[in-house]
Design an enzyme around this catalytic site. Structure first.
Site, mmCIF file in Angstrom:
data_model
loop_
_atom_site.group_PDB
_atom_site.id
_atom_site.type_symbol
_atom_site.label_atom_id
_atom_site.label_comp_id
_atom_site.label_asym_id
_atom_site.label_seq_id
_atom_site.Cartn_x
_atom_site.Cartn_y
_atom_site.Cartn_z
ATOM 1 N N LYS A 173 0.849 -1.177 -0.228
ATOM 2 C CA LYS A 173 0.062 -0.042 0.001
ATOM 3 C C LYS A 173 0.963 1.236 0.099
ATOM 4 O O LYS A 173 1.776 1.497 0.836
ATOM 5 C CB LYS A 173 -0.888 0.018 1.107
ATOM 6 C CG LYS A 173 -1.693 -1.210 1.311
ATOM 7 C CD LYS A 173 -2.755 -1.129 2.465
ATOM 8 C CE LYS A 173 -2.119 -1.752 3.694
ATOM 9 N NZ LYS A 173 -2.733 -2.087 4.718
ATOM 10 N N GLY A 206 -8.595 3.021 10.732
ATOM 11 C CA GLY A 206 -9.519 1.713 10.128
ATOM 12 C C GLY A 206 -9.057 1.714 8.520
ATOM 13 O O GLY A 206 -9.781 0.461 7.855
ATOM 14 N N GLY A 208 -6.793 0.305 6.810
ATOM 15 C CA GLY A 208 -6.008 -1.017 6.448
ATOM 16 C C GLY A 208 -7.166 -1.804 6.776
ATOM 17 O O GLY A 208 -7.015 -3.061 6.042
#
Length: 263
Positions: A173, A206, A208
């Site tokens: 990411k 939150g 991820g």
């Protein structure tokens, strides 16, 4: 209806962990089930206490799920101990689980290390090799690859190292000042970039958990890994763009931004 299982910790403020996973799975049209690894006392400003499940009780939860409503996909979030990780790996192998998405929650946004070395060793030796895809952020990819990542070329090298070492697909990411919300998928020697527009929203608690759960939800529905990642990124962009603003710290996203109907 397709089904998905989240194996993760509870977030009492509802923005991450099990609660975010249930909301995400429901919003993405699958039936959500859970096996809770830990209870946490937390809110948007931080975590004040953690109470781990025992390996035996976690195993009982997994037995109950797999022997009754077999999940079409599994998302695994933060697991704090090597014993819990070993129990999860044992049960996933026993039940021949499919479409496993591992979000290796190892480093806090602040940079603090969240797992002891023994738990990191168990994660890499027992759990990640079972995954269809692992979804590290930049600091986590640095730990898993043993490399420093400072640009997109180094993202590619780290993803290749992780994927080759553990035999799974890797979604590194972006963010962390490397690029503008662009994620890299490495699989079987091939790479694909998923481009995203950074949304100016400080409430990212939150993200991820949500992304990995959305990927698992789409795998459960039969989408390819590429399509699952693409759809998950669009979903999380919508959650952020809804600009929910709750709490005194980094607040949660609006997981239900597209939920419509009488109720």
């Amino acid at each position: 209806m397709r089904t998905a299982l989240s194996i993760a910790g509870s977030d009492s403020s509802g923005g991450a962990g099990i609660q975010a996973d249930i909301k995400t799975m429901m919003a993405n049209g699958v039936y959500a089930m859970t096996a809770i690894t830990a209870l946490t006392a937390q809110n948007t400003t931080g975590v004040t206490a953690i109470l781990d499940a025992t390996p035996e009780f976690l195993g009982e939860q997994l037995d109950c799920v797999f022997t009754d409503i077999y999940p079409d996909a599994i998302k695994i979030g933060m697991v704090s101990s090597s014993e819990l990780i070993a129990k999860i790996a044992e049960k996933l192998t026993e039940y021949d689980a499919k479409h496993i998405v591992v979000d290796p929650v190892m480093v806090a946004t602040s940079g603090a290390k969240l797992l002891e070395d023994s738990a990191v060793d168990a994660l890499t030796s027992k759990l990640i090799p079972l995954a269809e895809v692992v979804t590290p952020n930049i600091p986590e990819a640095e730990i898993l690859s043993g490399m420093t990542i400072g640009n997109e070329e180094e993202m590619i090298k780290a993803a290749e190292e992780i994927g080759t070492r553990y035999g799974c697909a890797v979604l590194v990411k972006g963010g962390h000042q490397i690029n503008d919300a662009n994620d890299l998928l490495w699989r079987n020697g091939e790479i694909k970039w998923f481009y995203g527009k950074r949304i100016d929203n400080p409430n990212t608690h939150g993200t991820g958990c949500t992304l990995s759960s959305a990927i698992a939800s789409n795998l459960a529905k039969g989408y390819s890994l590429d399509d699952s990642v693409e759809r998950a990124k669009r979903y999380i962009s919508g959650c952020l763009a809804a600009m929910l603003n709750l709490g005194k710290g980094k607040g949660p996203m609006n997981h239900g931004f597209k939920v419509e109907g009488e109720y």
